[in-house]
Design a protein around this motif. Structure first.
Motif, short mmCIF file in Angstrom:
data_model
loop_
_atom_site.label_atom_id
_atom_site.label_comp_id
_atom_site.label_asym_id
_atom_site.label_seq_id
_atom_site.Cartn_x
_atom_site.Cartn_y
_atom_site.Cartn_z
N UNK A 11 -10.07 0.57 -8.65
CA UNK A 11 -10.27 -0.11 -9.92
C UNK A 11 -9.10 -0.57 -10.47
N UNK A 12 -8.52 -1.64 -10.41
CA UNK A 12 -7.45 -2.02 -10.72
C UNK A 12 -7.20 -2.23 -12.20
N UNK A 13 -8.52 -2.37 -12.95
CA UNK A 13 -8.60 -2.41 -14.26
C UNK A 13 -8.57 -1.12 -15.28
N UNK A 14 -8.56 0.13 -14.30
CA UNK A 14 -8.48 1.30 -14.93
C UNK A 14 -7.27 1.89 -15.21
N UNK A 15 -6.88 2.83 -16.02
CA UNK A 15 -5.63 3.55 -16.00
C UNK A 15 -5.35 4.50 -15.43
N UNK A 16 -3.98 4.53 -14.89
CA UNK A 16 -3.58 6.05 -14.27
C UNK A 16 -4.66 6.11 -12.82
N UNK A 17 -4.90 7.52 -12.71
CA UNK A 17 -5.57 7.98 -11.66
C UNK A 17 -7.07 7.80 -11.54
N UNK A 18 -7.49 6.88 -12.73
CA UNK A 18 -8.76 6.70 -12.79
C UNK A 18 -8.97 5.59 -12.06
N UNK A 19 -8.02 4.70 -11.49
CA UNK A 19 -7.98 3.74 -10.44
C UNK A 19 -8.88 4.01 -9.23
N UNK A 20 -8.64 5.42 -8.94
CA UNK A 20 -9.39 5.94 -7.45
C UNK A 20 -10.02 7.12 -8.00
N UNK A 21 -10.03 7.61 -9.01
CA UNK A 21 -11.23 8.71 -9.24
C UNK A 21 -12.00 8.30 -10.57
N UNK A 22 -13.17 9.11 -10.35
CA UNK A 22 -14.28 8.65 -11.73
C UNK A 22 -13.52 9.21 -12.90
#
Length: 146
Positions: A11-22
């Motif tokens: 998720x490119x719009x999410x910050x940090x590790x939230x790009x790949x984790x919930x």
């Protein structure tokens, strides 16, 4: 120890590790990484920290930590009647692993576009480094296929 990180979502719009984790997975990992790795953390430890912020059920934290163990981000050991969770890597190692995996995927699936994007970067040598990485990935994949 080599980990096969399963990144099925980016998720490119999410910050940090939230790009790949919930969100909850990321919040749990961030909390675990605040403790010394060899100390270990219990579900109760994480639950008590997160409950004040999110009012989560204990079982939600427990199942999420179990899922993180299945994803090989955590390892779990039973000590008496308690499960203790340990991170399999530091936060920086995790970031390096998922960035490497994403770059590898871009190089394989969009070789020309990725190399072109690297070429537009101001860092001298980025295209050569990307080509070297692509060659390395190609050789490794070829070896694995044999």
């Amino acid at each position: 120890m080599t980990f096969q990180l399963d990144i099925s979502v980016f998720r490119p719009d999410r910050p940090g590790i939230r790009k790949v984790l919930g969100d909850l997975e990321a919040e749990i990992m961030e909390e675990i990484w605040t403790h010394p790795g060899e100390q270990g953390t219990t579900v109760r430890d994480i639950f008590e920290v997160l409950y004040d912020r999110r009012r989560l059920a204990y079982t939600t934290v427990m199942s999420t930590m179990s899922r993180l163990a299945k994803k090989q981000l955590l390892r779990v050991e039973k000590q008496d009647h308690t499960y203790v969770y340990y991170p399999n890597m530091t936060q920086q190692e995790f970031v390096s692993l998922f960035v490497g995996r994403i770059v590898e995927d871009l190089l394989i699936n969009f070789t020309g576009e990725t190399l072109s994007a690297f070429g537009k970067q101001e860092q001298i040598g980025s295209v050569e480094q990307a080509r070297h990485k692509l060659d390395e990935i190609t050789r490794q994949r070829h070896k694995e296929e044999q």
